[in-house]
Every structure is written in C-alpha cells, then in structure tokens.
Design an enzyme around this catalytic site. Structure first.
Site, PDB file in Angstrom:
ATOM      1  N   LYS A 195     -90.691  -4.924 -14.772  1.00  0.00           N
ATOM      2  CA  LYS A 195     -89.605  -4.337 -13.922  1.00  0.00           C
ATOM      3  C   LYS A 195     -90.292  -3.079 -13.384  1.00  0.00           C
ATOM      4  O   LYS A 195     -89.826  -2.066 -12.459  1.00  0.00           O
ATOM      5  CB  LYS A 195     -88.531  -3.732 -15.061  1.00  0.00           C
ATOM      6  CG  LYS A 195     -87.613  -5.052 -15.110  1.00  0.00           C
ATOM      7  CD  LYS A 195     -86.371  -4.341 -15.795  1.00  0.00           C
ATOM      8  CE  LYS A 195     -85.662  -6.318 -15.673  1.00  0.00           C
ATOM      9  NZ  LYS A 195     -85.921  -6.658 -17.416  1.00  0.00           N
TER      10      LYS A 195
HETATM   11  C1  LIG Z   1     -84.909  -7.925 -16.887  1.00  0.00           C
HETATM   12  C2  LIG Z   1     -85.793  -8.308 -17.933  1.00  0.00           C
HETATM   13  C3  LIG Z   1     -86.063 -10.598 -17.484  1.00  0.00           C
HETATM   14  C4  LIG Z   1     -84.812 -10.881 -16.515  1.00  0.00           C
HETATM   15  O1  LIG Z   1     -85.933 -11.354 -15.001  1.00  0.00           O
HETATM   16  P1  LIG Z   1     -83.860 -10.643 -14.132  1.00  0.00           P
HETATM   17  O2  LIG Z   1     -84.466 -10.202 -12.864  1.00  0.00           O
HETATM   18  O3  LIG Z   1     -82.521  -9.843 -14.717  1.00  0.00           O
HETATM   19  O4  LIG Z   1     -83.276 -12.520 -14.501  1.00  0.00           O
HETATM   20  C5  LIG Z   1     -86.962 -11.309 -18.202  1.00  0.00           C
HETATM   21  N1  LIG Z   1     -88.332 -10.799 -19.102  1.00  0.00           N
HETATM   22  C6  LIG Z   1     -88.155  -9.713 -19.128  1.00  0.00           C
HETATM   23  C7  LIG Z   1     -88.373  -9.145 -20.203  1.00  0.00           C
HETATM   24  C8  LIG Z   1     -87.043  -9.088 -18.320  1.00  0.00           C
HETATM   25  O5  LIG Z   1     -87.400  -7.156 -18.631  1.00  0.00           O
END
Ligand SMILES: *Cc1c(COP(=O)(O)O)cnc(C)c1O
Length: 432
Positions: free
Chosen positions: A107
């Site tokens: 993210k």
């Molecule tokens: C947010 C996150 C996900 C999921 O991603 P989405 O875009 O919400 O489907 C998977 N793995 C980790 C480590 C995350 O932080």
C-alpha cells in the site's frame, strides 16, 4: 478524463475533484469514463523502459490535465523510490515482492502517490485544510501515515480495530505524531469502514473537507496498476501466458490489475485468493452477492466481509459475463491451509511467505494445475516481519528486523479509543 459515480446519481468530476472528494455525493465509487488502451509500441519497448517511465505512460490518461506532466513525473519518481523484485519460488511460479517500501506493505505506492497529488492540489491554499480519514485492517494505516507525514494542509485520521492488527502494524500508525492521529476502534475493520463512510456523508462535517485514503480513492487505487506492468516487463521474454494471483481483501489491487488488462496488458488470467472472508468466491459459485460480517484470520489485512472495490470489477465486465468468467477466478482458504502453504513453500523452496502471500500462492496453484504451459505470479503484499507473531511460530525461524521496522519498535504508541460513530464525530468537530 472525467469520473462518474457507480451509483449514477452525482455529477461527473475531473481527477482532482475525485481525489479530494474520495467518494461521490451519492455514496458511489468513482470510475473513469474511458480506458484507452496503450499503444503496441509501448508494449514492444516495455523492457527498455524504467519503472517510472512505465508508470507515467500507464497513469497519465487518468490524471489528464489536473497535474502538469512534469510534476506528475516527479510525483511518480518520488512514489517509486524502491524496487519490486520478482523472485522465482519454484519452477514457473514467481513472487512479485511489493513490500520493499517505507512501511513494507504494497500500500506504500498508492499512499505515497495520493499524498503527493493532494500536496500538489493544496500548494496554493493556506487556510482550507483537508482531512484524510482512513479505515485500516492493518497495512493501510501505516502506509498512509508514512505517505502523508508532514504533508502541509493535510490532517490524517486513521481508524483501526482494537486488538486486530499486529504489534508492528499498530506501531507504524500510532507512533508518528505530527499531522497523524490514530483512533482505536472497539470493533472490526468493517465497523471502522462504516464509520468512515458515514462521516463522508455527514452534513455537519462538510467544513472538514474529508477525503478517503482507502482504495475507494482513485489516487490510492489506480497506481496499483503499475505492479502488473512490472511483472509483465520481467517475464515478457518467456513468452508464456501469465496468470497473476492477488491476495484480496477490499479487491482494490486485483481490480487495478484488471484495469491494466483493459489498457492492453496481456495477462491471461487473474486469481482472487481470499481467506475465509469469502464473499467473492461465494458470489462466483452461486451468483449471489451476500456480504457477511468479517471474521478475524491470520491474514488480517484481508479480513473484509464486504469488499468495496468488487463493484468496480463488475463495472469492468458489465456487458460481458463470458469474458469475466474467462479472466477471473476466486478461491477462499482457511488459516490451516495458509499455514501449511507457508511451511511447504519454506521447506521446498526456502522462501519465506507471510500469510497473505501464502493465500495468493494457494490460489495460483489451483489455477496452474489446469494450465501447465503458463507462468504464475503471486503478489507478496507484505514483508514477513509485519506478521512476525505468525511467521515465527509457523516456520520456527528468527527473522531479521529490517531498518524500516526497527525505527518504530521503540517508539511509544499513542491512540485515542472510540467505540461509536458519535465518538468519531465529536473528535472531528473538536479537532482544530
Ligand atoms: C491490503 C492488503 C491486502 C488486500 O489488498 P486489497 O487491495 O484490499 O484486496 C493483501 N495483503 C496485504 C498485506 C494488505 O495489506
């Protein structure tokens, strides 16, 4: 480029407005009016291009003239200040490691990009602050806190479910101070997300200029398209069909992958892999979208009972159910299966997968069983150290603490406890 609301009851807006608003007035998610495929020449020369050059080509049409190209290039270079290695885990299976950024979760890219866009939009304002309000199931909070730290004119308020994020995740979002405040919610991620959605629509909070930094915000969501191009760039010369598995929670990442495909990126198939929060796999099985309250699992960043971005995926395939079934599979896995996968990946290949990546790996394996000629990539969305409490006992190993994480370990956690929407509202109104 304009964006419309998926509830079709709000005016179309340009990139800047969509980013600043987060969610449209009619509560709908914004969606781009057009998706213009990239040129053949671009794909032919992709291996000669840097990540930043690729990213610019990919996102420029979505930003339009909201940000001058020269500024956009700088924003992208600042955003992508780390590597995205593709690691061969076993024959024809690769992990795309998206976790080498400042908070060691994928993210970081969306959060850094969005923060820099907002900083650009705010550059000439000195009174009217924006408040970024964000709900986190674990990793978003840290990435947003780090991405927005010190950005002038932006206050950041992060809601996280008490006791349901890991110690390191909690430290990453509660220890920075400055323009970052953490609210510890007595509830689940879905409760946090509901409160955030409610706040956006609350007339009494209009003056706060609230916006979201969840993947409902297009500036968080769209940059995730980059990863899929990076994977393709690395594997293009093998000239085999590419299957990509995304460990999925709110389905923003995988939806960005499908957007990349709409831009012409040759990805043969997408696999959404979830934990037991299986609303989408159930939908694929019986055609009913039946969200449930979220269940706590060891892959907590995916503990989402009602994934916000699935509606965007449905929009992408609105007229073509056949194409959807061709392009997309979804499978759910239990914590036990996830732990078994972590163990076997480590034992057979000496690769350390954390729980989210292991769920992705399991989904990938299911699809590759039936297409032996393909190459598979699963996204490794977080560094194993972020899930230390699980990785250490399951694999029985000691992990080295990377420097990004070391810097938060000894800092004091500061959070404000809340338990209802009224508490959130009172906090926001009294905030200066
Ligand atoms: C947010 C996150 C996900 C999921 O991603 P989405 O875009 O919400 O489907 C998977 N793995 C980790 C480590 C995350 O932080």
């Amino acid at each position: 480029m304009k964006y419309y609301s998926l509830n079709h009851n709000a005016p179309k807006v340009a990139f800047q407005e969509a980013v600043i608003q987060g969610l449209a007035q009619d509560k709908g998610l914004y969606f781009p009016e057009q998706i213009i495929p990239l040129s053949e020449a671009f794909f032919d020369s992709i291996e000669q291009r840097s990540n930043a050059e690729i990213a610019f080509e990919v996102i420029q049409q979505f930003v339009g003239d909201a940000i001058p190209n020269s500024v956009l290039k700088t924003i992208i270079e600042d955003t992508l200040c780390f590597d995205f290695p593709l690691v061969e885990v076993e024959q024809n299976i690769y992990a795309l490691e998206l976790y080498h950024g400042p908070t060691m979760a994928f993210k970081d890219v969306g959060a850094r990009f969005m923060a820099r866009c907002l900083a650009y939009f705010n550059k000439d304002k000195n009174d009217n602050k924006n408040t970024v309000l964000v709900a986190t199931s674990g990793d978003t909070g840290g990435a947003v806190a780090s991405g927005f730290l010190g950005v002038s004119g932006v206050e950041v308020v992060i809601l996280y479910p008490s006791g349901k994020v890991s110690d390191i995740q909690e430290r990453q979002l509660t220890t920075l101070g400055q323009n970052i405040t953490a609210l510890e919610v007595d509830g689940f991620f879905d409760d946090c997300q509901d409160m955030v959605k409610k706040a956006f629509l609350d007339e009494d909070l209009k003056h706060k200029n609230l916006t979201s930094a969840n993947s409902i915000n297009i500036a968080r969501w769209l940059p995730q398209m980059f990863y899929f191009f990076f994977a393709y760039k690395a594997l293009k010369k093998q000239n085999k069909p590419l299957v990509i598995a995304c460990p999925s929670g709110n389905f923003g990442n995988i939806c960005a992958g499908i957007m990349a495909k709409k831009l012409g990126l040759p990805i043969a198939h997408f696999v959404a892999a979830t934990n037991v929060n299986d609303t989408v796999p159930r939908f694929l099985e019986n055609g009913k979208y039946d969200p449930k309250p979220s269940i706590a699992t060891i892959s907590n960043a995916m503990d989402v009972g009602n994934p916000s971005n699935f509606i965007r995926i449905q929009e992408l395939y609105a007229n073509d159910l056949k194409a959807f079934e061709n392009d997309f599979s979804a499978f759910a896995f239990t914590d036990e299966a996830t732990q078994e996968a972590m163990k076997s990946i480590y034992k057979n290949n000496q690769y350390i997968a954390e729980p989210h990546g292991a769920v992705g790996y399991l989904g990938l394996k299911k699809v590759l069983k039936n297409s032996e000629n393909s190459i598979g990539v699963f996204l490794e969305t977080a560094h194993p150290i972020k899930f230390l409490d699980i990785v250490t006992p399951v694999l029985n190993i000691q992990l080295q603490v990377p420097k990004q994480i070391e810097s938060v370990l000894n800092k004091e956690k500061v959070s404000i406890k809340i338990s209802s929407y009224e508490d959130l509202k009172t906090f926001l109104i009294n905030q200066n």
